[in-house]
Every structure is written in C-alpha cells, then in structure tokens.
Design a protein around this motif. Sequence first.
Motif, mmCIF file in Angstrom:
data_model
loop_
_atom_site.group_PDB
_atom_site.id
_atom_site.type_symbol
_atom_site.label_atom_id
_atom_site.label_comp_id
_atom_site.label_asym_id
_atom_site.label_seq_id
_atom_site.Cartn_x
_atom_site.Cartn_y
_atom_site.Cartn_z
ATOM 1 N N GLY A 10 1.346 -3.497 8.312
ATOM 2 C CA GLY A 10 2.094 -3.550 7.057
ATOM 3 C C GLY A 10 2.873 -2.259 6.897
ATOM 4 O O GLY A 10 3.255 -1.618 7.888
ATOM 5 N N LEU A 11 3.072 -1.844 5.655
ATOM 6 C CA LEU A 11 3.877 -0.647 5.397
ATOM 7 C C LEU A 11 3.257 0.591 6.052
ATOM 8 O O LEU A 11 3.940 1.358 6.743
ATOM 9 C CB LEU A 11 4.022 -0.422 3.885
ATOM 10 N N ALA A 12 1.950 0.764 5.850
ATOM 11 C CA ALA A 12 1.278 1.946 6.402
ATOM 12 C C ALA A 12 1.127 1.829 7.916
ATOM 13 O O ALA A 12 1.342 2.803 8.648
ATOM 14 C CB ALA A 12 -0.094 2.111 5.754
ATOM 15 N N ASP A 31 -2.106 -7.264 14.175
ATOM 16 C CA ASP A 31 -1.847 -7.900 12.867
ATOM 17 C C ASP A 31 -2.091 -9.405 12.968
ATOM 18 O O ASP A 31 -1.986 -9.989 14.039
ATOM 19 C CB ASP A 31 -0.426 -7.647 12.370
ATOM 20 N N CYS A 51 5.853 -7.709 -3.103
ATOM 21 C CA CYS A 51 6.199 -8.174 -4.460
ATOM 22 C C CYS A 51 7.561 -7.642 -4.846
ATOM 23 O O CYS A 51 8.579 -8.213 -4.479
ATOM 24 C CB CYS A 51 5.111 -7.732 -5.421
ATOM 25 N N SER A 52 7.615 -6.533 -5.541
ATOM 26 C CA SER A 52 8.906 -5.991 -5.958
ATOM 27 C C SER A 52 9.679 -5.541 -4.722
ATOM 28 O O SER A 52 9.099 -5.235 -3.678
ATOM 29 C CB SER A 52 8.644 -4.809 -6.898
ATOM 30 N N VAL A 121 -8.404 -9.362 13.122
ATOM 31 C CA VAL A 121 -9.478 -8.455 13.555
ATOM 32 C C VAL A 121 -10.628 -8.539 12.549
ATOM 33 O O VAL A 121 -10.405 -8.442 11.344
ATOM 34 C CB VAL A 121 -8.942 -7.003 13.666
ATOM 35 N N HIS A 311 -3.823 -12.249 -7.032
ATOM 36 C CA HIS A 311 -4.257 -11.878 -5.685
ATOM 37 C C HIS A 311 -5.334 -10.807 -5.739
ATOM 38 O O HIS A 311 -5.492 -10.106 -6.735
ATOM 39 C CB HIS A 311 -3.075 -11.356 -4.874
ATOM 40 N N GLN A 339 -2.820 1.219 1.114
ATOM 41 C CA GLN A 339 -3.474 0.912 -0.163
ATOM 42 C C GLN A 339 -4.993 0.918 -0.047
ATOM 43 O O GLN A 339 -5.693 1.331 -0.956
ATOM 44 C CB GLN A 339 -2.985 -0.475 -0.604
ATOM 45 N N GLY A 345 0.825 1.836 -4.114
ATOM 46 C CA GLY A 345 2.285 1.741 -4.147
ATOM 47 C C GLY A 345 2.879 1.771 -2.751
ATOM 48 O O GLY A 345 2.245 2.211 -1.790
ATOM 49 N N TYR A 346 4.125 1.282 -2.679
ATOM 50 C CA TYR A 346 4.815 1.204 -1.385
ATOM 51 C C TYR A 346 4.980 2.585 -0.754
ATOM 52 O O TYR A 346 4.626 2.808 0.394
ATOM 53 C CB TYR A 346 6.207 0.596 -1.560
HETATM 54 C C1 LIG Z 1 0.294 -8.823 -4.429
HETATM 55 C C2 LIG Z 1 0.593 -7.381 -4.426
HETATM 56 C C3 LIG Z 1 1.749 -6.932 -5.011
HETATM 57 C C4 LIG Z 1 2.090 -5.588 -4.936
HETATM 58 N N1 LIG Z 1 3.240 -5.191 -5.484
HETATM 59 C C5 LIG Z 1 3.635 -3.912 -5.362
HETATM 60 C C6 LIG Z 1 4.869 -3.511 -5.881
HETATM 61 O O1 LIG Z 1 5.615 -4.304 -6.427
HETATM 62 N N2 LIG Z 1 5.248 -2.209 -5.747
HETATM 63 C C7 LIG Z 1 4.431 -1.313 -5.117
HETATM 64 O O2 LIG Z 1 4.834 -0.142 -5.007
HETATM 65 N N3 LIG Z 1 3.241 -1.679 -4.623
HETATM 66 C C8 LIG Z 1 2.809 -2.952 -4.735
HETATM 67 N N4 LIG Z 1 1.598 -3.341 -4.246
HETATM 68 C C9 LIG Z 1 0.707 -2.322 -3.681
HETATM 69 C C10 LIG Z 1 1.004 -1.826 -2.253
HETATM 70 O O3 LIG Z 1 2.044 -0.881 -2.331
HETATM 71 C C11 LIG Z 1 1.400 -2.875 -1.236
HETATM 72 O O4 LIG Z 1 0.373 -3.795 -1.109
HETATM 73 C C12 LIG Z 1 1.681 -2.278 0.156
HETATM 74 O O5 LIG Z 1 2.175 -3.292 0.971
HETATM 75 C C13 LIG Z 1 0.439 -1.683 0.784
HETATM 76 O O6 LIG Z 1 0.721 -1.325 2.101
HETATM 77 P P1 LIG Z 1 -0.411 -1.443 3.220
HETATM 78 O O7 LIG Z 1 0.217 -1.056 4.506
HETATM 79 O O8 LIG Z 1 -1.603 -0.729 2.779
HETATM 80 O O9 LIG Z 1 -0.799 -2.982 3.255
HETATM 81 P P2 LIG Z 1 0.091 -4.242 3.685
HETATM 82 O O10 LIG Z 1 1.520 -3.915 3.571
HETATM 83 O O11 LIG Z 1 -0.463 -5.397 2.935
HETATM 84 O O12 LIG Z 1 -0.245 -4.412 5.218
HETATM 85 C C14 LIG Z 1 -1.470 -4.868 5.675
HETATM 86 C C15 LIG Z 1 -1.232 -5.619 6.972
HETATM 87 O O13 LIG Z 1 -2.500 -5.886 7.579
HETATM 88 C C16 LIG Z 1 -2.531 -7.203 8.052
HETATM 89 N N5 LIG Z 1 -3.957 -7.604 8.062
HETATM 90 C C17 LIG Z 1 -4.768 -7.793 7.000
HETATM 91 N N6 LIG Z 1 -6.011 -8.077 7.413
HETATM 92 C C18 LIG Z 1 -5.985 -8.070 8.768
HETATM 93 C C19 LIG Z 1 -6.968 -8.291 9.778
HETATM 94 N N7 LIG Z 1 -8.249 -8.574 9.475
HETATM 95 N N8 LIG Z 1 -6.583 -8.217 11.092
HETATM 96 C C20 LIG Z 1 -5.284 -7.942 11.422
HETATM 97 N N9 LIG Z 1 -4.325 -7.711 10.492
HETATM 98 C C21 LIG Z 1 -4.683 -7.777 9.185
HETATM 99 C C22 LIG Z 1 -1.659 -7.990 7.103
HETATM 100 O O14 LIG Z 1 -1.129 -9.154 7.722
HETATM 101 C C23 LIG Z 1 -0.564 -6.970 6.753
HETATM 102 O O15 LIG Z 1 0.544 -7.088 7.604
HETATM 103 C C24 LIG Z 1 1.209 -4.667 -4.312
HETATM 104 C C25 LIG Z 1 0.021 -5.133 -3.773
HETATM 105 C C26 LIG Z 1 -0.290 -6.460 -3.830
HETATM 106 C C27 LIG Z 1 -1.562 -6.950 -3.231
#
Ligand SMILES: Cc1cc2nc3c(=O)[nH]c(=O)nc-3n(C[C@H](O)[C@H](O)[C@H](O)COP(=O)(O)OP(=O)(O)OC[C@H]3O[C@@H](n4cnc5c(N)ncnc54)[C@H](O)[C@@H]3O)c2cc1C
Length: 437
Positions: A10-12, A31, A51-52, A121, A311, A339, A345-346
């Motif tokens: 994801g983003l991180a 992923d 989302c946003s 995973v 969610h 997160q 946040g993004y």
């Molecule tokens: C519904 C929702 C709305 C949000 N809206 C906003 C917003 O509008 N603005 C904002 O700033 N922040 C928002 N957030 C908070 C946060 O900024 C985002 O979720 C952001 O994408 C987090 O980045 P991340 O890399 O931690 O997770 P993600 O971007 O969710 O990346 C996680 C990745 O891991 C993968 N994954 C998950 N489980 C497994 C597994 N078991 N094995 C392999 N791959 C897996 C997923 O497919 C995904 O690609 C929101 C969160 C949620 C849940």
Amino acid sequence: MKKITIIGAGLAGIEAAWQASKSGAEVDLYDLKPEGRTIGHESPFLGEMICSNSFGSSSLSTSAGLLQEELKHLDSFFLKNSQKFRVPAGNSFSVDRIRLAEHLTEEIKKIPSINLICKDVDHIPESEGPVIIATGPLTSEKMSEKISDHTGRKNLFFYDSTSPIVNLESLDTEKLFWASRYDKGDADFLNIPLNEEQYHELVDDLLNAEKVKLKDFEDKKFFEACLPVEEIASRGKESLAFGPLKPVGLKSNPEGDDHYAVVQLRQDDASKKFFQLVGFQTRLKWGEQKRIFRKLPGLENAEFERFGRMHRNSYINAPVIITGVYQSQKDPGIYFAGQLSGVEGYLESICSGLLCGLSAGKKINGNSLSEPPDSTASGALLKYIKGAGWADFKPSKFSFGLLPEMKVRGKSKREKKLIRAENAIKNLEEWIKKEGI
Ligand SMILES: Cc1cc2nc3c(=O)[nH]c(=O)nc-3n(C[C@H](O)[C@H](O)[C@H](O)COP(=O)(O)OP(=O)(O)OC[C@H]3O[C@@H](n4cnc5c(N)ncnc54)[C@H](O)[C@@H]3O)c2cc1C
C-alpha cells in the motif's frame, strides 16, 4: 544474500520498497493484489488511496504542507509520482487516485531488485533480513492474530467510514456554485448551499436514518479526524454547520450573504467525472444514503459511483511495541510501517514507510539509521507514537503541536508556524546529509 521482506504494498509498503531498493538490497514485496482485495480496496493497483483523494493543504504553514515538503526533501517515491496526477482542488494537493495507483504499480514492476509476489500472507516470515509489516488498517484476521502473537497484546481495532462519490453529469449544477473557501486558489469545489430549513431537515434525516449495525465484538471508536457525518450530527444540532458544512468564506456571488450551511463536493478524478461529498463519511445503509443525499439541492437525480461505508481499522499499541525507527522492541529486525504502526493518514503512512525502507536498507548493509530530529515533522511523529500514553493509544496524524516549543515573539500564528516549518526543513536537510541519504 539477505533480502528485505515487505508485507503489504500500500502507501507505506511501496514507499518502503522503493527506498530499500535504492540501497542495493533485493526486496520481496508481498500483496493480496492483484488477485485479492481487502474489504476496503477497490482496484487491483498498489498504493491505492482508499478514500479521499487529497493530501491536504500544500501550504508550508500547515501540518500537511510541512509533511509534504519533508517527503520531497526525503525523495519520496509516492509524492514525486503524485505530482503527475494532480487534479484541481484550490489550495490542497489532490490527485486522480486510481490513475496514480496504476502508474505506481507500473513503476514498481520496472525495478529489477523488487520481486512483486501476489500472496495473502498469514504469518510473519522468519528471515535473516529485515521484515517490514505494512498490511495497513484492513489487515486480515489471520495476519492480525500473528501480529498480536508477536506483540504479546491484542491488536486494538476500531471502525471508520468512507464518503460517497457522485457522478457530475447526474447533478443539477444550476442549483450549485463553484468556489473555494475565501476564494483561495481556483474555484475548484462545487458547493451546495443550504438554508436553515434544509440544513435541519438533513440533520434530522441523518439522526433518524438506518445505520449499519456494529457487530458485538466491535468497539464504537472512530478517528476523531474522520468521524461519520451522522456521528457529528448526533453531537449537537449545529455541530455540522460549525464543522464540515461550515459556510464561512463560501459565497455564491461576491455581494451575496453567507449561506446557513454548505455541503462541498470535491473533484475525485482527473477527467472531472466524479465528486466526493466532503466530510460525509458514513455508516448509513446504502438505500438511506440515496434517499437522504438526493434531497440535497442539485442532487435530486444523483448517480452514486460509490456509497459511504464501514470498515475495520487495525493498529498496534505503538508506545509499548515500537523502538528505534518503527522497529519492534522484541525483534528490531521487524518493522511496522503505515497506519498499522500507529500513525494516521496518507502522508504519515508514506513517511513511516519511507523511514522503514531507509532503515532496513542501511541495516542490511551493516549500518543503522538514526531517528530524524524531533524538530522535524517525521521525527516528531515517530517520537510521539513511541512516547504516547499506552492505555488509550490512538493513531496520530502529524500536527505542529508535536514539534518542540520555539520562542518566536510578535508574529501571527501563521508566521510562527512558517518559522517552525523552515526550521524543521533546515534540520531535516542536516540529518539527510549526516546520514548520507
Ligand atoms: C477506509 C479507510 C479510509 C481512509 N481514508 C483516509 C483518508 O481519506 N485520508 C487519509 O489521510 N487517510 C485515510 N485512511 C487512513 C490511512 O491513511 C490509509 O489507510 C493508508 O492507505 C494507510 O496506508 P498503509 O500503507 O498503512 O495501508 P494500505 O494503503 O491499506 O496498504 C496495505 C496493503 O497491504 C495489503 N495487505 C493487507 N493484508 C495483507 C496480507 N495479509 N498479505 C498481503 N498483503 C496484505 C493490502 O492489499 C494493501 O495493498 C483511511 C483508512 C481506511 C481504512
């Protein structure tokens, strides 16, 4: 040869992978996508903003603006590519999030040292090299269990909601007006003016509408920064008019009076087809959303591209788990990014992924990365999540309040923030040089 393993692209995760690959390390990046999806992701692409489509204001005197600037200085892969997919949104930095994700996926696939593996995973892999867990707020049950086995504590989790998206063509734009608040930037928002009666009807509808029920084990905790619209409405009849529907600085014409309340619609894609109802994250049933939001002027025949929905949101209890640069106290070879690590946040998720990638890249070459100074946004956020109270820990965004005090006399609030932001960038630059990044 040792590899860096990253779970979650994801983003991180993709930011971490890109940064780690710069160190010459080989990276296995796992992923669910493109075959699988979490309950919230809609596209097969990596790095999907769920989302946003906005990173918030780009002004250096705002928290989002400072974090964006730091990410630029840190050579963020995500931010650099995001610039190419900017959509008009006044003073804020918004993008066509699906086209951006598609592009990021292509860019990641082009890097020979990153092996992209599609897999759900279900455990933390044993590896001689660093492992970065970046499975996000929607981490699957099995993986969550394994994470809580590792941390020795139950994951904390709570619920959050997304806002509806409507098709511009289906709106009666004669009843709406284009404007940005206080006329800052271009008039990029489409605004729905409400009189007192219309506003109170909306509030009553939100309060009386059928909502998706929380399950027994679900705790009713929301992000304060992303509350469901009906939750805000339930806190007082006027709370929406002072919150996401505040009318100040939004006039239909220069001589006109302020409206009682204004619902804003923000462009969601580059082709200007879809618009999000700003601040309308909701857990109302879909039929109820259609019924209530179609009562808004101009939305009588609105076609919904996406409804708001509920969610899950998982994160670890960072103050008792994290040490160093987002590393596990139990095993510093394991990192938590995004997160899940306790940032919110993004931009914050990208920032934590970036630091994990840099640190893991150094680690594999026998070096270590120091923490960015507390006077920077990236350092202050990391320091905060490690040192916050653990009994009721909630994921945190970066804010100026996390930076150490700086005595600046005789300036406006904005000027003071600007001085602290410039100081942060200067200190970040020195740190970048010292670390040889
Ligand atoms: C519904 C929702 C709305 C949000 N809206 C906003 C917003 O509008 N603005 C904002 O700033 N922040 C928002 N957030 C908070 C946060 O900024 C985002 O979720 C952001 O994408 C987090 O980045 P991340 O890399 O931690 O997770 P993600 O971007 O969710 O990346 C996680 C990745 O891991 C993968 N994954 C998950 N489980 C497994 C597994 N078991 N094995 C392999 N791959 C897996 C997923 O497919 C995904 O690609 C929101 C969160 C949620 C849940």
